[in-house]
Design a protein around this motif. Structure first.
Motif, mmCIF file in Angstrom:
data_model
loop_
_atom_site.group_PDB
_atom_site.id
_atom_site.type_symbol
_atom_site.label_atom_id
_atom_site.label_comp_id
_atom_site.label_asym_id
_atom_site.label_seq_id
_atom_site.Cartn_x
_atom_site.Cartn_y
_atom_site.Cartn_z
ATOM 1 N N LEU A 136 10.441 51.080 20.807
ATOM 2 C CA LEU A 136 10.063 50.929 19.404
ATOM 3 C C LEU A 136 11.305 51.022 18.536
ATOM 4 N N GLN A 137 11.409 50.107 17.586
ATOM 5 C CA GLN A 137 12.552 50.082 16.675
ATOM 6 C C GLN A 137 12.031 50.139 15.255
ATOM 7 N N ALA A 138 12.325 51.235 14.576
ATOM 8 C CA ALA A 138 11.887 51.411 13.191
ATOM 9 C C ALA A 138 12.992 50.990 12.235
ATOM 10 N N SER A 139 12.604 50.434 11.106
ATOM 11 C CA SER A 139 13.573 50.023 10.094
ATOM 12 C C SER A 139 12.912 50.041 8.724
ATOM 13 N N GLY A 140 13.735 49.933 7.685
ATOM 14 C CA GLY A 140 13.212 49.792 6.334
ATOM 15 C C GLY A 140 13.311 51.016 5.462
ATOM 16 N N GLY A 141 13.822 52.097 5.979
ATOM 17 C CA GLY A 141 13.963 53.280 5.152
ATOM 18 C C GLY A 141 15.019 53.097 4.081
ATOM 19 N N GLY A 142 15.102 54.070 3.181
ATOM 20 C CA GLY A 142 16.104 53.998 2.123
ATOM 21 C C GLY A 142 15.849 55.059 1.087
ATOM 22 N N SER A 143 16.512 54.898 -0.048
ATOM 23 C CA SER A 143 16.392 55.845 -1.152
ATOM 24 C C SER A 143 15.790 55.144 -2.353
ATOM 25 N N VAL A 144 14.778 55.762 -2.939
ATOM 26 C CA VAL A 144 14.136 55.226 -4.130
ATOM 27 C C VAL A 144 13.842 56.365 -5.082
ATOM 28 N N GLN A 145 13.527 56.008 -6.301
ATOM 29 C CA GLN A 145 13.102 56.997 -7.275
ATOM 30 C C GLN A 145 11.583 57.166 -7.224
ATOM 31 N N THR A 146 11.132 58.245 -7.795
ATOM 32 C CA THR A 146 9.694 58.517 -7.867
ATOM 33 C C THR A 146 8.967 57.313 -8.464
ATOM 34 N N GLY A 147 7.872 56.951 -7.788
ATOM 35 C CA GLY A 147 7.101 55.791 -8.225
ATOM 36 C C GLY A 147 7.507 54.494 -7.577
ATOM 37 N N GLY A 148 8.613 54.511 -6.849
ATOM 38 C CA GLY A 148 9.098 53.302 -6.200
ATOM 39 C C GLY A 148 8.329 52.973 -4.933
ATOM 40 N N GLN A 191 13.233 55.582 16.870
ATOM 41 C CA GLN A 191 14.353 56.471 16.577
ATOM 42 C C GLN A 191 14.268 57.149 15.225
ATOM 43 N N GLY A 192 13.372 56.732 14.357
ATOM 44 C CA GLY A 192 13.258 57.355 13.051
ATOM 45 C C GLY A 192 14.079 56.646 11.993
ATOM 46 N N THR A 193 13.543 56.624 10.782
ATOM 47 C CA THR A 193 14.260 56.040 9.651
ATOM 48 C C THR A 193 14.055 56.955 8.441
ATOM 49 N N GLN A 194 15.147 57.208 7.719
ATOM 50 C CA GLN A 194 15.121 58.164 6.617
ATOM 51 C C GLN A 194 14.538 57.535 5.358
ATOM 52 N N VAL A 195 13.622 58.256 4.736
ATOM 53 C CA VAL A 195 13.082 57.885 3.432
ATOM 54 C C VAL A 195 13.380 59.033 2.475
ATOM 55 N N THR A 196 14.059 58.722 1.380
ATOM 56 C CA THR A 196 14.419 59.731 0.393
ATOM 57 C C THR A 196 13.895 59.285 -0.968
ATOM 58 N N VAL A 197 13.105 60.154 -1.583
ATOM 59 C CA VAL A 197 12.539 59.860 -2.895
ATOM 60 C C VAL A 197 13.071 60.892 -3.873
ATOM 61 N N SER A 198 13.765 60.444 -4.879
ATOM 62 C CA SER A 198 14.366 61.345 -5.858
ATOM 63 C C SER A 198 13.536 61.360 -7.139
#
Length: 125
Positions: free
Chosen positions: A3-15, A117-124
């Protein structure tokens, strides 16, 4: 199964973000693809799942109405559309696959033998 995960990233609240999970290898019929997440210092928790057979979906209460899971069986890919993101959604997101799971087992990480492998999602805020 890989399994290959992708698409994570950093967004602001509501994104919004869209995660993808590509599966390869000996994929059996009657499988369930799921997303789990793990925040620092917390246990891994169920987010969403979709069955290959009838595309039934299951969601954690915390994401219901904001996240939507789908899959394309012809491409062996699953997707998690995440809208109205909140800071508490910040975590590493993992896709997982299990086979012939009964409904009561879908939310348990121990029932999934295959993990990406996991993908990081960060919401600020």
């Amino acid at each position: 199964v890989q399994l290959q995960a992708s698409g994570g990233g950093s967004v602001q609240t509501g994104g919004s973000l869209r995660l993808s999970c590509a599966a390869s290898g000996r994929i059996v019929t009657g499988n369930t693809m799921a997303w789990f997440r793990q925040a620092p210092g917390k246990e891994r928790e169920f987010v969403a799942a979709v069955r290959s057979s009838d595309r039934s979906t299951y969601y954690a209460d915390s994401v219901k109405g904001r996240f939507s899971m789908s899959r394309d069986n012809t491409k062996n890919q699953g997707y998690l559309q995440m809208n109205s993101l909140k800071p508490e959604d910040t975590a590493v997101y993992y896709c997982a696959m299990g086979s012939r799971l009964i409904t009561s087992s879908i939310r348990g990480p121990g029932h999934y033998p295959y993990w990406g492998q996991g993908t990081q999602v960060t919401v600020s805020s």
